[in-house]
Design a protein around this motif. Structure first.
Motif, PDB file in Angstrom:
ATOM      1  N   ILE B  71       0.937  -1.398  -0.315  1.00 53.81           N
ATOM      2  CA  ILE B  71       0.376   0.503  -0.064  1.00 53.81           C
ATOM      3  C   ILE B  71       0.130   1.022  -0.219  1.00 53.81           C
ATOM      4  O   ILE B  71       0.254   1.946  -0.738  1.00 53.81           O
ATOM      5  N   GLY B  72       1.990   1.565   0.489  1.00 51.26           N
ATOM      6  CA  GLY B  72       2.568   2.596   1.174  1.00 51.26           C
ATOM      7  C   GLY B  72       3.230   2.410  -0.278  1.00 51.26           C
ATOM      8  O   GLY B  72       3.210   3.931  -1.000  1.00 51.26           O
ATOM      9  N   THR B  73       4.653   1.614  -0.781  1.00 49.24           N
ATOM     10  CA  THR B  73       4.917   1.665  -2.279  1.00 49.24           C
ATOM     11  C   THR B  73       3.827   2.106  -3.413  1.00 49.24           C
ATOM     12  O   THR B  73       3.895   3.052  -4.166  1.00 49.24           O
ATOM     13  N   MET B  74       2.378   1.966  -2.914  1.00 46.69           N
ATOM     14  CA  MET B  74       1.291   1.789  -4.541  1.00 46.69           C
ATOM     15  C   MET B  74       1.024   3.400  -3.895  1.00 46.69           C
ATOM     16  O   MET B  74       0.495   4.947  -4.900  1.00 46.69           O
ATOM     17  N   LEU B  75       0.856   3.808  -3.159  1.00 45.22           N
ATOM     18  CA  LEU B  75       0.608   5.273  -2.693  1.00 45.22           C
ATOM     19  C   LEU B  75       1.962   6.234  -2.817  1.00 45.22           C
ATOM     20  O   LEU B  75       1.725   7.368  -3.709  1.00 45.22           O
ATOM     21  N   SER B  76       2.879   5.508  -2.646  1.00 41.71           N
ATOM     22  CA  SER B  76       3.664   6.490  -3.611  1.00 41.71           C
ATOM     23  C   SER B  76       4.213   6.981  -4.930  1.00 41.71           C
ATOM     24  O   SER B  76       4.964   8.347  -4.960  1.00 41.71           O
ATOM     25  N   THR B  78       1.608   6.546  -6.629  1.00 41.33           N
ATOM     26  CA  THR B  78       0.211   7.568  -6.900  1.00 41.33           C
ATOM     27  C   THR B  78       1.112   9.039  -6.694  1.00 41.33           C
ATOM     28  O   THR B  78       0.476   9.539  -7.796  1.00 41.33           O
ATOM     29  N   LYS B  79       1.523   9.456  -5.454  1.00 45.88           N
ATOM     30  CA  LYS B  79       2.035  10.897  -5.254  1.00 45.88           C
ATOM     31  C   LYS B  79       2.173  11.094  -6.825  1.00 45.88           C
ATOM     32  O   LYS B  79       2.926  12.161  -7.049  1.00 45.88           O
ATOM     33  N   LEU B  80       3.545   9.830  -6.880  1.00 44.19           N
ATOM     34  CA  LEU B  80       4.524  10.533  -8.289  1.00 44.19           C
ATOM     35  C   LEU B  80       3.658  10.836  -9.612  1.00 44.19           C
ATOM     36  O   LEU B  80       3.585  12.382  -9.529  1.00 44.19           O
ATOM     37  N   SER B  81       2.953  10.299  -9.703  1.00 46.93           N
ATOM     38  CA  SER B  81       2.504  10.365 -10.616  1.00 46.93           C
ATOM     39  C   SER B  81       1.242  11.697 -10.500  1.00 46.93           C
ATOM     40  O   SER B  81       0.788  12.558 -11.769  1.00 46.93           O
ATOM     41  N   LEU B  82       0.154  12.030  -8.837  1.00 47.67           N
ATOM     42  CA  LEU B  82      -0.068  12.889  -8.703  1.00 47.67           C
ATOM     43  C   LEU B  82       1.224  14.118  -9.807  1.00 47.67           C
ATOM     44  O   LEU B  82       0.694  15.509  -9.971  1.00 47.67           O
ATOM     45  N   ASN B  83       2.114  13.999  -8.800  1.00 48.47           N
ATOM     46  CA  ASN B  83       3.260  14.795  -9.187  1.00 48.47           C
ATOM     47  C   ASN B  83       2.463  15.538 -10.564  1.00 48.47           C
ATOM     48  O   ASN B  83       3.340  16.933 -11.187  1.00 48.47           O
ATOM     49  N   SER B  96      -8.174  23.197 -11.768  1.00 51.59           N
ATOM     50  CA  SER B  96      -7.224  21.480 -11.856  1.00 51.59           C
ATOM     51  C   SER B  96      -6.210  21.529 -10.706  1.00 51.59           C
ATOM     52  O   SER B  96      -6.241  20.642 -10.165  1.00 51.59           O
ATOM     53  N   THR B  97      -5.828  22.445 -10.774  1.00 46.81           N
ATOM     54  CA  THR B  97      -4.430  22.865  -9.931  1.00 46.81           C
ATOM     55  C   THR B  97      -4.891  23.049  -8.674  1.00 46.81           C
ATOM     56  O   THR B  97      -3.969  22.144  -7.352  1.00 46.81           O
ATOM     57  N   MET B  98      -5.670  23.593  -7.771  1.00 49.66           N
ATOM     58  CA  MET B  98      -6.317  23.433  -6.796  1.00 49.66           C
ATOM     59  C   MET B  98      -6.912  22.634  -6.102  1.00 49.66           C
ATOM     60  O   MET B  98      -6.540  21.511  -5.107  1.00 49.66           O
ATOM     61  N   LEU B  99      -7.211  21.367  -7.251  1.00 51.44           N
ATOM     62  CA  LEU B  99      -7.857  19.903  -6.773  1.00 51.44           C
ATOM     63  C   LEU B  99      -6.673  19.176  -6.993  1.00 51.44           C
ATOM     64  O   LEU B  99      -6.674  18.113  -6.188  1.00 51.44           O
ATOM     65  N   VAL B 100      -5.518  19.070  -7.845  1.00 48.68           N
ATOM     66  CA  VAL B 100      -3.784  18.085  -7.685  1.00 48.68           C
ATOM     67  C   VAL B 100      -3.806  18.799  -5.753  1.00 48.68           C
ATOM     68  O   VAL B 100      -3.504  17.629  -5.635  1.00 48.68           O
ATOM     69  N   GLN B 101      -3.615  19.646  -5.970  1.00 46.58           N
ATOM     70  CA  GLN B 101      -2.825  20.477  -4.282  1.00 46.58           C
ATOM     71  C   GLN B 101      -3.663  19.536  -3.174  1.00 46.58           C
ATOM     72  O   GLN B 101      -3.165  19.049  -2.412  1.00 46.58           O
ATOM     73  N   SER B 105      -2.143  16.703  -0.671  1.00 45.93           N
ATOM     74  CA  SER B 105      -2.433  16.834   1.047  1.00 45.93           C
ATOM     75  C   SER B 105      -2.660  15.817   1.191  1.00 45.93           C
ATOM     76  O   SER B 105      -2.506  14.844   2.471  1.00 45.93           O
ATOM     77  N   LEU B 106      -4.180  15.018   0.753  1.00 45.83           N
ATOM     78  CA  LEU B 106      -5.186  13.982   1.278  1.00 45.83           C
ATOM     79  C   LEU B 106      -3.928  12.757   0.903  1.00 45.83           C
ATOM     80  O   LEU B 106      -4.142  11.872   2.023  1.00 45.83           O
ATOM     81  N   LEU B 107      -3.200  12.780  -0.020  1.00 43.70           N
ATOM     82  CA  LEU B 107      -2.744  11.363  -0.399  1.00 43.70           C
ATOM     83  C   LEU B 107      -0.843  11.308   1.337  1.00 43.70           C
ATOM     84  O   LEU B 107      -1.215  10.614   1.234  1.00 43.70           O
ATOM     85  N   ASP B 108      -0.646  12.713   1.004  1.00 40.87           N
ATOM     86  CA  ASP B 108       0.241  13.010   2.499  1.00 40.87           C
ATOM     87  C   ASP B 108      -0.415  12.446   3.644  1.00 40.87           C
ATOM     88  O   ASP B 108       0.309  11.782   3.944  1.00 40.87           O
ATOM     89  N   GLU B 109      -1.455  13.015   3.815  1.00 36.91           N
ATOM     90  CA  GLU B 109      -2.028  12.250   5.093  1.00 36.91           C
ATOM     91  C   GLU B 109      -2.057  10.903   5.345  1.00 36.91           C
ATOM     92  O   GLU B 109      -1.829  10.125   6.072  1.00 36.91           O
ATOM     93  N   THR B 110      -2.778  10.200   4.161  1.00 42.30           N
ATOM     94  CA  THR B 110      -2.846   8.920   3.785  1.00 42.30           C
ATOM     95  C   THR B 110      -1.728   8.304   3.952  1.00 42.30           C
ATOM     96  O   THR B 110      -1.437   7.055   5.048  1.00 42.30           O
ATOM     97  N   ILE B 111      -0.453   8.282   3.292  1.00 39.21           N
ATOM     98  CA  ILE B 111       0.562   8.228   3.577  1.00 39.21           C
ATOM     99  C   ILE B 111       1.124   7.395   5.319  1.00 39.21           C
ATOM    100  O   ILE B 111       1.789   6.628   5.268  1.00 39.21           O
ATOM    101  N   SER B 112       1.140   8.552   5.356  1.00 42.69           N
ATOM    102  CA  SER B 112       1.284   9.266   7.340  1.00 42.69           C
ATOM    103  C   SER B 112       0.602   8.391   8.093  1.00 42.69           C
ATOM    104  O   SER B 112       1.290   7.704   8.795  1.00 42.69           O
TER     105      SER B 112
END
Lengths: 225, 269
Positions: B71-76, B78-83, B96-101, B105-112
Motif C-alpha cells: 500500500i505504501g509503495t502504491m501510494l508513493s 500515486t503521489k509521483l504520478s500526481l506530481n 484543476s491545480t487546486m484539486l491536485v493540491q 495533501s490527502l495523499l500525504d495524510e494517507t501515507i503518514s
C-alpha cells in the motif's frame, strides 16, 4: 450400692474400658460441637443415646436384673442413627433408597424379633450386615464423586472404617447368637467382652473423627481466607 | 465354637482392613491422576494461548509489512504520478491545480497514516532497543494535548526474554489506551520496576475509573482486560486491579521469575 458397682468394675474391667471410650467420644463431640455438620450431629446423638443405655445397663447389672432388652435397644439406636448419618452423607438417590430399604427391613425384623429378656435372634445380625452395606455405599460414593482430596484427613472416611471394623468384628457373634450369647452352656462373658472390645474401638474412632472434623473445617476456613 | 467365631471374625477383619486400605489407595491414586490431568490441561491451554498470541503477532507483522511494502509503495507511486499530473495542469487550469493540491495533501495524510498504523502494528523500537525505549516511545506518542503520559522505571532493568518484553509492552499499550479512551485520564504514569525474581509494571491514571465486576460480567465489554489476563496466564504473571468508579485507577502487573539474561544500565526518566 456403691459396692455393687465396684464389684461390677472389678469383675468386668474391659466392659468399663469400652464405656470410658464412649464417654471420651461424647466429650469430644461436645467440645467440637460447633464444627459438626448434620451427619456428625447424628453421630453425636448415637453415642449420647448409647451412653444413656450403657448407664441403664450398668444399673440393671448392679442390681442383677436382666438387661438384655437394652442390647436390642442399642442395636435399634445404632441402626436408625447410622442410617440417617449415611443418608445425609451420601448424595446419590439410589444409595439413599438402599439405605432406607435396609432400614425398613431392619425395623420389620426388630418388630418381629424383639424380646425383653433375651438378645434378639437374627435382628442384630441384619443390623451388622446393613452397617457393612452402608459403609460400602459410602466408599463407593467417595470413589465416584472424588470430592475429597485427602482421604486420610477426611473424618467421615475414618467413621466408615470404624463402622466396618466394628460390624465385621461382631457380625459372627450376633449372626450365630443362638450358639454364642444365647447358649446357656456357652461362654457369655467371653463373647460379651469380645464384642465390647470392638465397641470400644468404634467409640475411640468416633472420638478421633470429631477432632478430624474440627481440623477439616479449620482447613476449609483457612483455604477460604 | 469360640475358635470358629474367632477365626471367622479374623478372616472378616482382614477382608475389612484390605477393603479400607484398597479404598484409600485407589482414591488417592485417582486424585493424583486427576491432578496430573488438570496440570496437563492447564499446560495445553497455556500452549494454545501462546500459539494464538504468536499467530496474532505474526498476522500483525504480515499486515504491517503489506501496508508498508504494497500500500505504501502504491501510494508513493500515486503521489509521483500526481506530481507529474500537477506539473502538466499547473499552467493551463487553475481549478484543476487546486484539486491536485488538495488530492496531494490527502495523499500525504494517507501515507503518514499508513506508516503510523504499520509502526503501531509492529513495535520495531521494542525489537531494536528494548522494553524501556518502547515504553518511552509509547508514552511520547500517547501524550498529546491535555493528556500527559510519563514513564518511570528503576535504574537497573534486566534484559528480558523477547516474548516477555512483547507481553509487557502490549499490556502497557492496552492500559494506556484504556486510560485515555475510557477513563478520560489526563495524567498517566507507566511504572516499570524490577525486584529480585520479579518484574512489576503498573499503570496509574487520574481518570474517572470503572467498576471491574460490572465490566467482567458483561461479555461484550472488558475484552482488553480479559486479553491482559490471557497474556499473563502464558507467562505465569498476575494482574491486580486497584480500581473503582469515580477515582483514578492503579493496575499492577507482576511477573515472577522472568529469568533475566544480563543486567543493563538504563537512565531514569
Amino acid at each position: 450400692m456403691l459396692e455393687r458397682f465396684i464389684q461390677l468394675i472389678t469383675d468386668f474391667p474391659l466392659w468399663f474400658i469400652s464405656d470410658l471410650f464412649l464417654l471420651l467420644a461424647v466429650a469430644a463431640g461436645l467440645v467440637n460441637l460447633s464444627f459438626l455438620n448434620k451427619p456428625f450431629y447424628w453421630l453425636l446423638i448415637l453415642i449420647s443415646l448409647t451412653l444413656s443405655i450403657e448407664l441403664a445397663m450398668t444399673i440393671y447389672a448392679a442390681y442383677r436384673q436382666n438387661n438384655h432388652y437394652l442390647i436390642n435397644l442399642t442395636s435399634l439406636v445404632e441402626m436408625v442413627c447410622l442410617a440417617i448419618v449415611y443418608a445425609k452423607e451420601i448424595r446419590s438417590p439410589r444409595s439413599r433408597m438402599i439405605i432406607y430399604g435396609l432400614g425398613l427391613i431392619y425395623l420389620i425384623a426388630f418388630l418381629i424379633n424383639f424380646e425383653w429378656t433375651r438378645i434378639a435372634d437374627y435382628m442384630i445380625g441384619i443390623q451388622r450386615i446393613s452397617m457393612i452395606i452402608f459403609v460400602f455405599l459410602h466408599f463407593q460414593s467417595l470413589l465416584v464423586s472424588m470430592r475429597v482430596t485427602n482421604l486420610f484427613s477426611h473424618a467421615m472416611f475414618w467413621v466408615s472404617a470404624g463402622v466396618l471394623i466394628y460390624a465385621t468384628g461382631t457380625l459372627f457373634v450376633f449372626l450365630f447368637v443362638n450358639k454364642t450369647l444365647r447358649d446357656p452352656s456357652g461362654d457369655f462373658t467371653w463373647y460379651m467382652i469380645f464384642t465390647q472390645s470392638f465397641s470400644g474401638f468404634f467409640y475411640f474412632v468416633i472420638a478421633l473423627s470429631f477432632w478430624l472434623r474440627r481440623r477439616e473445617v479449620r482447613m476449609v476456613e483457612h483455604s477460604g481466607l | 465354637m469360640k475358635l470358629y467365631i474367632a477365626v471367622g471374625t479374623a478372616v472378616l477383619l482382614v477382608m475389612a482392613i484390605f477393603i479400607i486400605v484398597f479404598v484409600a489407595y485407589y482414591q488417592q491414586k485417582q486424585i493424583r491422576q486427576q491432578l496430573a490431568l488438570k496440570e496437563l490441561q492447564e499446560k495445553y491451554r497455556k500452549e494454545l494461548m501462546a500459539a494464538t498470541l504468536q499467530a496474532q503477532e505474526h498476522e500483525r507483522r504480515r499486515i504491517a509489512q503489506d501496508l508498508h511494502d504494497e500500500i505504501g509503495t502504491m501510494l508513493s507511486v500515486t503521489k509521483l504520478s500526481l506530481n507529474q499530473l500537477g506539473r502538466t495542469v499547473e499552467h493551463n487550469d487553475p481549478g484543476s491545480t487546486m484539486l491536485v493540491q488538495k488530492t496531494r495533501s490527502l495523499l500525504d495524510e494517507t501515507i503518514s497514516n499508513v506508516r503510523r498504523i504499520s509502526r503501531d502494528l509492529v513495535p520495531t523500537t521494542l525489537e531494536r532497543f528494548g522494553l524501556v525505549s518502547a515504553l518511552e516511545e509509547l508514552a511520547e506518542k500517547a501524550s498529546h494535548g491535555e493528556v500527559h503520559v510519563e514513564l518511570s522505571c528503576s535504574e537497573k532493568i534486566p534484559v528480558l526474554a523477547p516474548h516477555l518484553n512483547l507481553t509487557l509492552y502490549r499490556i502497557a499499550q492496552e492500559l494506556t489506551n484504556n486510560a485515555i479512551k475510557h477513563a478520560n485520564a489526563s495524567n498517566i504514569v507507566i511504572d516499570l520496576h524490577c525486584r529480585p525474581g520479579e518484574v512489576l509494571l503498573s499503570v496509574v491514571d487520574d481518570g474517572h475509573g470503572f467498576d471491574l465486576d460490572e465490566i467482567l460480567k458483561d461479555k461484550r465489554r472488558g475484552l482488553g482486560l480479559r486479553n491482559i489476563e490471557s497474556r499473563l496466564s502464558v507467562i505465569d504473571g498476575h494482574v491486580t486491579f486497584d480500581v473503582a468508579r469515580g477515582r483514578g485507577s492503579r493496575i499492577i502487573i507482576q511477573v515472577k521469575n522472568p529469568r533475566p539474561e544480563v543486567q543493563v544500565e538504563v537512565e531514569t526518566v
